[in-house]
Design an enzyme around this catalytic site. Structure first.
Site, PDB file in Angstrom:
ATOM      1  N   GLU A 254      -4.472   6.509   3.079  1.00  0.00           N
ATOM      2  CA  GLU A 254      -4.872   5.296   3.783  1.00  0.00           C
ATOM      3  C   GLU A 254      -6.373   5.049   3.677  1.00  0.00           C
ATOM      4  O   GLU A 254      -6.818   3.899   3.542  1.00  0.00           O
ATOM      5  CB  GLU A 254      -4.431   5.364   5.252  1.00  0.00           C
ATOM      6  CG  GLU A 254      -2.930   5.496   5.469  1.00  0.00           C
ATOM      7  CD  GLU A 254      -2.111   4.420   4.768  1.00  0.00           C
ATOM      8  OE1 GLU A 254      -2.647   3.318   4.530  1.00  0.00           O
ATOM      9  OE2 GLU A 254      -0.936   4.678   4.465  1.00  0.00           O
ATOM     10  N   ASP A 317      -2.510   7.313  -3.781  1.00  0.00           N
ATOM     11  CA  ASP A 317      -1.825   8.605  -3.862  1.00  0.00           C
ATOM     12  C   ASP A 317      -2.732   9.662  -4.492  1.00  0.00           C
ATOM     13  O   ASP A 317      -2.861  10.777  -3.972  1.00  0.00           O
ATOM     14  CB  ASP A 317      -0.534   8.480  -4.678  1.00  0.00           C
ATOM     15  CG  ASP A 317       0.596   7.818  -3.903  1.00  0.00           C
ATOM     16  OD1 ASP A 317       0.523   7.779  -2.660  1.00  0.00           O
ATOM     17  OD2 ASP A 317       1.544   7.334  -4.548  1.00  0.00           O
TER      18      ASP A 317
END
Length: 418
Positions: A254, A317
């Site tokens: 995030e 990711d």
């Protein structure tokens, strides 16, 4: 001609809406042309169908099953409808999210879960600060803006400080469809109240019981609902290796969204502003292009992944993994020695970190649904989300002794952004 906006805003109770931000002007240009080029009879038929389609899941059993047969069975390959209680529970979560959320938090979210998450957030954020300070391809001027943005990150964990007040919502036990419409009207009224008011930075866009997390570029904040602080994302019974490989990566993911292909366009205050030096932006685009091309090579039932569509998630990711692994190593060093290999497991702490990440993406999915998601989902398929970033990490190769094969990429083909 076209849509009568004055009448529309009058009907929704905002006759003078003030300035409106339109983030996709092309849509309204095309819609206006469609309205002018289509006869009224056809438009009415379309609107009637849309109304029925929208309410199909809340009407009698025949319509609900017909809706399932096409949209879920035919398009997604789902073999059978979920039991009634699950269908209703899904709607409760959607329509009365914070009311259900209060019950969930009271039963399932102990204070120590929030404290542990805050520790992980702090550890990962400190690594991000260092990486931004040491990235070799970024100029000092751009670096200063990136660090300013990172320092301004807001963090929300668990549940809102102030819950939505549902006391004015009157429900009728005699009509399920009617209650759905009342809830939708209630939410719409809340949205209208927010028009032309100061932004409420305390508002949550997810209910506490949703297993997810998000970065909001216009608020420059990362948000972790209570439900994500449970297995397999977090488990107080697991060691730091597994929790950092799971929840730590989610936190780093995030945070990295603040600097992915879309998030990087917003500044520390959430304004859409280009704070990048020209050469820095070009180098970021080049590196992001490598991630796009890697994804393009991945096949799902013979169809190629759309790398450009999922590049933001793939960037996040890879960044999340690198940040969380570095934070975990720092924690190990701070403790003075690496955790011992647990009896019966046979995996080193580094291996357990990566296994903790990989197990997040175990799933059952039909061929039809997997192919559908290739076109509409900005997230890549689960196996790409694991094998893609790990193949770019020397830390993974060292942990498992990988020197060749599908999980191996040499330095010349790896990509590193954050």
């Amino acid at each position: 001609g076209g849509l009568g906006w004055a009448q529309y805003f009058q009907a929704v109770g905002k006759a003078a809406p003030g300035d409106i931000v339109v983030d996709n002007p092309g849509y309204f240009v095309s819609m206006n042309k469609l309205l002018l080029d289509t006869d009224v009879k056809t438009l009415r038929a379309y609107l009637k169908w849309q109304t029925g389609n929208h309410l199909a899941a809340y009407l009698h059993e025949g319509i609900e099953h017909a809706d399932f047969e096409f949209f879920q069975k035919e398009l997604e390959g789902t073999s059978e409808m979920k039991p009634r209680w699950k269908r209703i529970m899904n709607q409760m979560n959607r329509l009365l999210g914070e009311a259900v959320g209060q019950l969930y938090v009271a039963k399932c979210f102990p204070p120590e879960s929030k404290e542990k998450c805050l520790e992980i957030v702090g550890a990962v954020k400190e690594v991000l600060r260092e990486r931004l300070g040491n990235v070799t391809w970024m100029s000092d001027a751009t670096r200063a803006q990136a660090l300013k943005k990172m320092s301004a990150f807001g963090v929300k964990i668990g549940y809102p400080d102030r819950w939505i007040d549902y006391s004015s919502l009157n429900l009728d036990p005699s009509s399920y469809c009617g209650n759905v419409r009342r809830c939708n009207a209630f939410e719409f009224a809340l949205a209208m109240k927010r028009v032309n008011t100061e932004v409420d930075r305390t508002r949550w866009l997810m209910a506490p019981q949703v297993v997810n997390a998000y970065y909001h570029p216009m608020l420059n904040e990362i948000v972790f609902p209570a439900a994500i602080l449970q297995y397999p994302f977090f488990d107080a019974r697991c060691d730091d290796a597994v929790n950092f490989g799971a929840m730590g990566v989610v936190v780093g993911h995030e945070m990295t969204h603040g600097f992915d292909d879309q998030g990087r366009k917003y500044d520390f205050e959430g304004n859409l502003r280009d704070w990048w030096g020209e050469e820095d932006a070009a180098e970021f685009t080049r590196r992001a292009g490598v991630i796009v091309e890697q994804a393009n090579e991945h096949l799902v039932h013979g169809k190629a992944v759309k790398g450009a569509l999922c590049q933001g998630e793939n960037i996040a990711d890879l960044g999340g993994l690198k940040l969380a692994f570095a934070a975990f190593q720092r924690l190990q060093k701070h403790k003075g020695e690496a955790e011992e290999v647990s009896e019966g497991e046979g995996f080193t702490p580094e291996q357990r970190f990566f296994l903790g990440y990989a197990q997040l993406w175990r799933q059952n999915i039909t061929k039809e649904r997997a192919l559908q998601l290739l076109t509409i989902d900005p997230h890549g398929p689960a196996d790409l989300r694991v094998n893609g970033p790990l193949s770019n990490m020397d830390e993974f190769h060292a942990a498992f002794g990988v020197t060749k094969g599908a999980m191996w990429r040499g330095k010349e083909t790896q990509v590193d952004i954050w």
